[in-house]
Design a protein around this motif. Structure first.
Motif, mmCIF file in Angstrom:
data_model
loop_
_atom_site.group_PDB
_atom_site.id
_atom_site.type_symbol
_atom_site.label_atom_id
_atom_site.label_comp_id
_atom_site.label_asym_id
_atom_site.label_seq_id
_atom_site.Cartn_x
_atom_site.Cartn_y
_atom_site.Cartn_z
ATOM 1 N N GLY A 60 -14.002 9.919 -5.115
ATOM 2 C CA GLY A 60 -15.169 10.503 -4.483
ATOM 3 C C GLY A 60 -16.013 9.519 -3.692
ATOM 4 N N SER A 61 -15.784 8.232 -3.891
ATOM 5 C CA SER A 61 -16.583 7.252 -3.143
ATOM 6 C C SER A 61 -16.163 7.252 -1.683
ATOM 7 C CB SER A 61 -16.416 5.856 -3.757
ATOM 8 O OG SER A 61 -15.052 5.457 -3.735
ATOM 9 N N LYS A 62 -17.091 6.814 -0.837
ATOM 10 C CA LYS A 62 -16.831 6.863 0.600
ATOM 11 C C LYS A 62 -17.045 5.489 1.238
ATOM 12 C CE LYS A 62 -18.421 11.677 0.938
ATOM 13 N NZ LYS A 62 -17.102 12.260 1.243
ATOM 14 N N LEU A 63 -16.255 5.240 2.245
ATOM 15 C CA LEU A 63 -16.397 4.035 3.058
ATOM 16 C C LEU A 63 -16.535 4.473 4.501
ATOM 17 C CD1 LEU A 63 -13.495 1.883 1.542
ATOM 18 C CD2 LEU A 63 -15.925 1.713 0.988
ATOM 19 N N SER A 64 -17.367 3.758 5.262
ATOM 20 C CA SER A 64 -17.509 4.121 6.674
ATOM 21 C C SER A 64 -17.782 2.874 7.510
ATOM 22 C CB SER A 64 -18.645 5.134 6.866
ATOM 23 O OG SER A 64 -19.889 4.535 6.555
ATOM 24 N N ALA A 65 -17.391 2.944 8.765
ATOM 25 C CA ALA A 65 -17.637 1.851 9.701
ATOM 26 C C ALA A 65 -17.543 2.386 11.110
ATOM 27 C CB ALA A 65 -16.620 0.731 9.497
ATOM 28 N N ARG A 66 -18.365 1.854 12.016
ATOM 29 C CA ARG A 66 -18.245 2.218 13.419
ATOM 30 C C ARG A 66 -16.961 1.629 13.965
ATOM 31 N NH1 ARG A 66 -23.828 1.014 16.466
ATOM 32 N NH2 ARG A 66 -22.444 -0.624 17.242
ATOM 33 N N THR A 67 -16.284 2.403 14.803
ATOM 34 C CA THR A 67 -14.983 1.948 15.302
ATOM 35 C C THR A 67 -15.081 0.697 16.165
ATOM 36 O OG1 THR A 67 -15.201 3.512 17.139
ATOM 37 C CG2 THR A 67 -13.914 4.221 15.224
ATOM 38 N N ASP A 68 -16.223 0.509 16.846
ATOM 39 C CA ASP A 68 -16.346 -0.698 17.653
ATOM 40 C C ASP A 68 -16.625 -1.927 16.801
ATOM 41 O OD1 ASP A 68 -18.893 0.215 16.986
ATOM 42 O OD2 ASP A 68 -19.800 -0.672 18.775
ATOM 43 N N GLU A 69 -16.832 -1.741 15.487
ATOM 44 C CA GLU A 69 -17.025 -2.854 14.569
ATOM 45 C C GLU A 69 -15.704 -3.296 13.919
ATOM 46 O OE1 GLU A 69 -21.526 -1.845 12.936
ATOM 47 O OE2 GLU A 69 -19.777 -1.015 11.908
ATOM 48 N N VAL A 70 -14.645 -2.498 14.083
ATOM 49 C CA VAL A 70 -13.368 -2.780 13.434
ATOM 50 C C VAL A 70 -12.544 -3.722 14.309
ATOM 51 C CG1 VAL A 70 -11.232 -1.798 12.540
ATOM 52 C CG2 VAL A 70 -13.392 -0.557 12.261
ATOM 53 N N GLU A 71 -12.232 -4.885 13.784
ATOM 54 C CA GLU A 71 -11.429 -5.868 14.518
ATOM 55 C C GLU A 71 -9.944 -5.587 14.357
ATOM 56 O OE1 GLU A 71 -10.326 -9.113 16.813
ATOM 57 O OE2 GLU A 71 -12.329 -8.261 16.533
ATOM 58 N N GLU A 72 -9.517 -5.228 13.146
ATOM 59 C CA GLU A 72 -8.089 -5.055 12.886
ATOM 60 C C GLU A 72 -7.902 -4.109 11.713
ATOM 61 O OE1 GLU A 72 -4.119 -7.823 11.897
ATOM 62 O OE2 GLU A 72 -6.135 -8.698 11.966
ATOM 63 N N LEU A 73 -6.881 -3.276 11.787
ATOM 64 C CA LEU A 73 -6.518 -2.366 10.704
ATOM 65 C C LEU A 73 -5.112 -2.712 10.262
ATOM 66 C CD1 LEU A 73 -7.425 0.125 9.058
ATOM 67 C CD2 LEU A 73 -6.344 1.558 10.807
ATOM 68 N N THR A 74 -4.965 -3.163 9.000
ATOM 69 C CA THR A 74 -3.683 -3.647 8.503
ATOM 70 C C THR A 74 -3.224 -2.805 7.328
ATOM 71 O OG1 THR A 74 -4.240 -5.904 9.160
ATOM 72 C CG2 THR A 74 -2.452 -5.653 7.576
ATOM 73 N N PHE A 75 -1.951 -2.409 7.339
ATOM 74 C CA PHE A 75 -1.342 -1.688 6.233
ATOM 75 C C PHE A 75 -0.406 -2.644 5.498
ATOM 76 C CE2 PHE A 75 -2.641 1.488 9.247
ATOM 77 C CZ PHE A 75 -3.094 2.543 8.471
ATOM 78 N N SER A 76 -0.639 -2.856 4.220
ATOM 79 C CA SER A 76 0.138 -3.810 3.443
ATOM 80 C C SER A 76 0.850 -3.122 2.284
ATOM 81 C CB SER A 76 -0.768 -4.915 2.873
ATOM 82 O OG SER A 76 -1.435 -5.609 3.900
ATOM 83 N N LYS A 77 1.971 -3.693 1.896
ATOM 84 C CA LYS A 77 2.708 -3.175 0.748
ATOM 85 C C LYS A 77 2.013 -3.592 -0.549
ATOM 86 C CE LYS A 77 7.291 -3.361 2.922
ATOM 87 N NZ LYS A 77 8.639 -3.965 2.838
ATOM 88 N N LEU A 78 2.092 -2.750 -1.545
ATOM 89 C CA LEU A 78 1.581 -3.092 -2.863
ATOM 90 C C LEU A 78 2.672 -3.793 -3.662
ATOM 91 C CD1 LEU A 78 -0.350 0.179 -3.784
ATOM 92 C CD2 LEU A 78 -1.318 -1.989 -3.028
ATOM 93 N N GLY A 79 2.253 -4.481 -4.725
ATOM 94 C CA GLY A 79 3.225 -5.132 -5.595
ATOM 95 C C GLY A 79 3.336 -6.608 -5.296
ATOM 96 N N LYS A 80 4.313 -7.256 -5.924
ATOM 97 C CA LYS A 80 4.507 -8.689 -5.765
ATOM 98 C C LYS A 80 4.916 -9.021 -4.337
ATOM 99 C CE LYS A 80 5.811 -9.669 -10.560
ATOM 100 N NZ LYS A 80 6.874 -10.225 -11.454
ATOM 101 N N VAL A 81 4.419 -10.157 -3.867
ATOM 102 C CA VAL A 81 4.759 -10.591 -2.522
ATOM 103 C C VAL A 81 5.867 -11.644 -2.598
ATOM 104 C CG1 VAL A 81 2.487 -10.105 -1.601
ATOM 105 C CG2 VAL A 81 2.945 -12.367 -2.546
ATOM 106 N N LYS A 82 6.631 -11.748 -1.520
ATOM 107 C CA LYS A 82 7.689 -12.747 -1.492
ATOM 108 C C LYS A 82 8.000 -13.128 -0.051
ATOM 109 C CE LYS A 82 11.719 -9.690 -1.337
ATOM 110 N NZ LYS A 82 13.023 -9.380 -1.965
ATOM 111 N N VAL A 83 8.728 -14.224 0.093
ATOM 112 C CA VAL A 83 9.201 -14.670 1.395
ATOM 113 C C VAL A 83 10.623 -14.165 1.578
ATOM 114 C CG1 VAL A 83 9.697 -16.657 2.846
ATOM 115 C CG2 VAL A 83 7.791 -16.748 1.216
#
Length: 394
Positions: free
Chosen positions: A33-56
């Motif tokens: 139920g919590s909300k987050l908001s931001a003006r679009t001109d304030e957003v520098e980058e939108l990144t989608f990342s995988k969950l879980g352990k990271v590796k090379v």
């Protein structure tokens, strides 16, 4: 999956359009139920990342008899990676600890690393460690690779005529139909060419150079390759292309790789190591005296104890002191300075004339012995003075 990617691309494109105007807001409602908001001109980058352990993600790029090149790829949720190469015969009990202590790659982006100067026909292990968004070490990746046979390398590269600061080389391709590029440089420059924005890939250094060349002639970088392209046996001495101004008594590399006119790498990047000679020390004792000190008219009288060659130079104290404190003064003066002294050495006592113009500043007159190739043969001697003020109108 394809449909999801298309929707994601469309969403990002829409975000870019909305960001041009301050009249839009992004609103995100979470499941609690919590909300987050931001003006679009304030957003520098939108990144989608995988969950879980990271590796090379480790994969082979190419190999020669002395080099193993790998791709070190990471996802967006990896904050950094470290990697190291060790002989497979070496037992590593704590791999994470070993990587953190001995890593030869430490990068915040995906990297292309060539582990060079290895032993032919030998097994090696490449270990890589990934760090998550909180900079905590996660999974270790590993890849076993074996260096090739010398006879399987694409080129036979031989250095010759080696002096303290110069060398020649002969390149013989195994396949005469291959177009290739060859460049000699110091080990320090080679490491710099791999680092930074090039992310370990020395080929990117050459591409940047070709882009600059192409822009001068109204060409693409691929078209500019022709200025450096070689075919068949190449002898730098016969081509009057002796490599000069190298650092004395230091490791040098000859970089050779096959490349097409479209910029496609068609052989491994073969790295051949050699070394310039150490200069022979001279017993010459140089003393300096300031004979004339006027604005744009400085004469330094040098007295020597024998007929060995030397040079006298005048430099601003601000520059000299910085390099004396750093401990690299002689290297800066004779190797990475602005002048090539190889053909400027003189013998015997004489006057040296200079035209400095920074009136009111402290200067040094510097005397140092050099050989026929510009390498130092004595320790430098210094004479400081303050240049009088002057005017171009006089």
């Amino acid at each position: 999956m394809k449909k999801y990617l298309l929707l994601l691309i469309a969403a990002c494109q829409g975000l870019a359009v909305m960001a041009q105007s301050p009249n839009y807001k992004m609103k995100i409602t979470l499941k609690d139920g919590s909300k987050l908001s931001a003006r679009t001109d304030e957003v520098e980058e939108l990144t989608f990342s995988k969950l879980g352990k990271v590796k090379v993600n480790l994969s082979e790029r190419y190999k020669t008899s002395t080099s193993l090149a790998v791709n070190l790829d990471i996802d967006a949720n990896v904050s950094r990676l470290k990697a190291v190469c060790v002989p497979a015969s070496q037992t590593v009990s704590d791999i994470k600890g070993y990587i953190e202590k001995n890593a030869t790659v430490d990068s915040k982006v995906s990297y292309k690393k060539s582990f060079d100067f290895l032993t032919p026909e030998t097994d090696y292990m490449i270990y890589a460690l990934a760090y998550d968004d909180n900079d905590l070490a996660s999974e270790v990746s590993q890849l076993k690779m074996t260096t090739g046979k010398t006879e399987d390398d694409p080129f036979v590269v031989e250095a010759k005529n080696i002096t303290t600061t110069t060398l020649d080389y002969v390149v013989t391709p195994k396949d005469n139909s291959i177009q290739y590029v060859v460049q000699t440089t110091g080990m320090d420059f080679y490491n710099d060419w791999c680092a930074g924005d090039n992310a370990g890939d020395v080929l990117q250094h050459f591409i940047a150079y070709w882009k600059a060349m192409g822009s001068m002639y109204g060409e693409t970088w691929q078209q500019a390759i022709k200025y450096d392209a070689k075919t068949g046996v190449y002898d730098s001495e016969a081509d009057y292309n002796t490599q000069k101004k190298l650092l004395w008594d230091a490791d040098q590399v000859i970089i050779t790789f096959g490349i097409t006119n479209t910029g496609e790498l068609v052989t491994p990047i073969q790295i051949t190591k050699t070394k310039t000679l150490a200069p022979t020390p001279s017993s010459n004792k140089i003393s300096l005296e300031l004979k004339t000190n006027e604005w744009r008219n400085v004469v330094v009288s040098a007295t020597t104890s024998n007929s060995d060659t030397y040079i006298v130079n005048v430099q601003r104290a601000e520059l000299v002191d910085a390099h004396r404190e750093a401990g690299d003064f002689v290297k800066w003066l004779l190797y990475s300075g602005t002048m090539d002294y190889a053909n400027m050495g003189k013998s015997g006592s004489m006057d040296w004339e200079f035209t400095p113009n920074k009136g009111g500043e402290k200067y040094y007159a510097i005397g140092i012995g050099i050989d026929a190739y510009g390498a130092p043969t004595t320790e430098p001697v210094f004479l400081d003075f303050v240049l009088p003020e002057g005017s171009w109108g006089n």
